[in-house]
Design an enzyme around this catalytic site. Structure first.
Site, short mmCIF file in Angstrom:
data_model
loop_
_atom_site.label_atom_id
_atom_site.label_comp_id
_atom_site.label_asym_id
_atom_site.label_seq_id
_atom_site.Cartn_x
_atom_site.Cartn_y
_atom_site.Cartn_z
N ARG A 102 44.73 49.19 39.54
CA ARG A 102 44.28 50.09 38.46
C ARG A 102 45.50 50.85 37.99
O ARG A 102 46.15 51.56 38.76
CB ARG A 102 43.22 51.07 38.99
CG ARG A 102 42.96 52.22 38.04
CD ARG A 102 41.74 53.01 38.37
NE ARG A 102 40.54 52.26 38.04
CZ ARG A 102 39.32 52.80 37.94
NH1 ARG A 102 39.16 54.09 38.16
NH2 ARG A 102 38.29 52.07 37.63
N HIS A 129 38.73 46.90 30.98
CA HIS A 129 38.10 47.18 32.29
C HIS A 129 37.16 45.99 32.57
O HIS A 129 35.93 46.13 32.52
CB HIS A 129 37.34 48.50 32.21
CG HIS A 129 36.97 49.08 33.54
ND1 HIS A 129 37.31 48.50 34.75
CD2 HIS A 129 36.25 50.20 33.86
CE1 HIS A 129 36.83 49.24 35.74
NE2 HIS A 129 36.19 50.27 35.24
N GLN A 132 34.19 45.99 35.27
CA GLN A 132 33.06 46.84 34.89
C GLN A 132 32.14 46.14 33.90
O GLN A 132 30.92 46.15 34.05
CB GLN A 132 33.58 48.15 34.28
CG GLN A 132 32.47 49.08 33.83
CD GLN A 132 31.67 49.64 34.99
OE1 GLN A 132 32.24 50.23 35.88
NE2 GLN A 132 30.35 49.45 34.97
N ASP A 220 30.83 55.86 26.86
CA ASP A 220 31.80 56.22 27.91
C ASP A 220 32.35 57.60 27.55
O ASP A 220 32.12 58.10 26.44
CB ASP A 220 32.91 55.15 27.93
CG ASP A 220 33.88 55.29 29.09
OD1 ASP A 220 33.62 56.09 30.01
OD2 ASP A 220 34.91 54.58 29.07
N CYS A 260 29.48 53.30 32.28
CA CYS A 260 30.28 52.84 33.44
C CYS A 260 30.46 53.92 34.49
O CYS A 260 30.75 53.60 35.64
CB CYS A 260 31.63 52.31 32.96
SG CYS A 260 32.67 53.56 32.19
N ARG A 288 28.75 46.42 40.42
CA ARG A 288 30.21 46.27 40.61
C ARG A 288 30.48 45.52 41.91
O ARG A 288 31.32 44.63 41.98
CB ARG A 288 30.90 47.64 40.65
CG ARG A 288 30.90 48.41 39.35
CD ARG A 288 31.81 47.80 38.32
NE ARG A 288 33.19 47.68 38.74
CZ ARG A 288 34.11 48.65 38.68
NH1 ARG A 288 33.79 49.82 38.18
NH2 ARG A 288 35.36 48.45 39.07
N1 NVA Z 1 37.37 54.80 29.83
C1 NVA Z 1 37.36 55.41 31.15
C2 NVA Z 1 36.64 54.52 32.12
C3 NVA Z 1 36.54 55.06 33.52
C4 NVA Z 1 35.88 54.15 34.47
C5 NVA Z 1 38.79 55.67 31.60
O1 NVA Z 1 39.64 54.82 31.37
O2 NVA Z 1 39.02 56.73 32.17
N1 CP Z 2 33.39 52.87 36.46
C1 CP Z 2 34.48 52.99 37.23
O1 CP Z 2 35.42 52.17 37.17
O2 CP Z 2 34.44 54.03 38.09
P1 CP Z 2 35.62 54.60 38.97
O3 CP Z 2 36.63 55.22 38.04
O4 CP Z 2 34.98 55.61 39.86
O5 CP Z 2 36.25 53.48 39.75
#
Ligand code: NVA
Ligand code: CP
Length: 304
Positions: A102, A129, A132, A220, A260, A288
């Site tokens: 990540r 992502h 997800q 989101d 998500c 997930r």
């Molecule tokens: N769009 C959000 C998704 C988190 C799971 C982010 O990138 O923070």
């Molecule tokens: N939806 C998602 O990826 O959650 P986290 O940021 O908690 O991993």
């Protein structure tokens, strides 16, 4: 599938491979399969951003498949002190059987995959992502059946990594995806154009128009990880892009709401919709685990 077998974005898998992963995920969720196809294997999990679901679902998933997961925060490993991703890739490949990452730039994931010799899985970048949205598609199938081609998805809010992955799902799985976002917050232009070549996708400035007759309404946060400093400006820009009862009213009968997570009630979604009867957000979070186990089996575990 890419030659080495990476999952950096949804289009890395063919339509058939995506359906195969989804079928396996449903089977794993069924709970009858107790085999341990990743016995003795290790997944390295590099995190340059926070996580609850991604970390826990990958770690638990590896354990359930007979393997082991290593949590590597960039705060603690040398990557965070400037060791190049190319070197990290080559070193980790000598120890582990797969790497989940990540991070911020998609290029970091691409470089990791290019220089590593083990499968790499994208656990979120600023661009996409994919894990997800695979879980989201699985949740759609639970609501509407396996055949989801032509189902309508309304994305309300930021044209962010999630929106881009929905467009990638449209491209490969034939979903109709309508994005309602303010001007200046459109999804990635290249991803949008590619999806447009094979599926019905559209961008509008009107959330109700996007939601009209939709099977799935989803959103989101307005400020993603790394955009904390823009939060105030974004709050103003996204006014009117909340998923509320009015938006859900426009959606099809039997439609579901997805998010998500983490969610900000009162911002991108009202508490009423989030907690309402159409919300599937916790099934989505659970999925997930199942879908990522299926992805890891296909990438790391050989055929079965
Ligand atoms: N769009 C959000 C998704 C988190 C799971 C982010 O990138 O923070
Ligand atoms: N939806 C998602 O990826 O959650 P986290 O940021 O908690 O991993």
């Amino acid at each position: 599938m890419t030659e080495k077998g990476d999952f950096l974005a949804i289009p890395d898998f063919s339509t058939e491979e995506l359906h195969d992963v989804l079928r396996l995920a449903h089977r794993l969720k069924g709970g009858t399969d107790r085999s341990r196809p990743l016995e003795g294997q290790t997944l390295a999990m590099i995190f340059e951003k926070s996580s609850t679901r991604t970390r826990v679902s990958f770690e638990v998933g590896m354990y359930q498949l007979g393997g082991h997961a290593l949590f590597l925060s960039s705060r603690d490993i040398q990557l965070g002190r400037g060791e190049p991703i190319e070197d990290t890739a080559r070193v980790l490949s000598r120890y582990v059987d797969g790497i989940m990452i990540r991070t911020f730039a998609q290029q970091t994931v691409v470089d990791l995959a290019e220089h590593g010799s083990v499968p790499v899985i994208n656990g979120l970048t600023d661009l996409v992502h994919p894990c997800q949205v695979m879980a989201d598609v699985m949740t759609m199938q639970e609501a509407f059946g396996e055949e989801i081609e032509g189902r309508k998805v309304a994305w309300i809010g930021d044209g962010n990594n999630m929106a881009n992955s929905w467009l990638n799902a449209a491209y490969r799985l034939g979903l109709e995806v309508r994005i309602a976002c303010p001007a200046g917050y459109d999804p990635d232009a290249e991803i949008f154009e590619r999806a447009k070549g094979s599926s019905k996708v559209a961008i509008t400035r009107d959330p109700v128009e996007a939601a009209e007759g939709a099977d799935v309404v989803t959103t989101d946060v307005w400020a993603s990880m790394g955009q904390e400093e823009e939060a105030q400006e974004r709050m103003r820009a996204f006014e009117g892009f909340q998923v509320n009862a009015g938006v859900m009213e426009a959606a099809a009968e039997g439609s579901i709401f997805l998010h998500c997570l983490p969610a900000h009630r009162g911002e991108e979604v009202t508490a009423e919709v989030f907690e309402g009867a159409r919300s599937r957000v916790f099934d989505e979070a659970e999925n997930r685990l199942h879908v990522q186990k299926a992805i890891m089996i296909r990438l790391m575990g050989g055929g079965r």
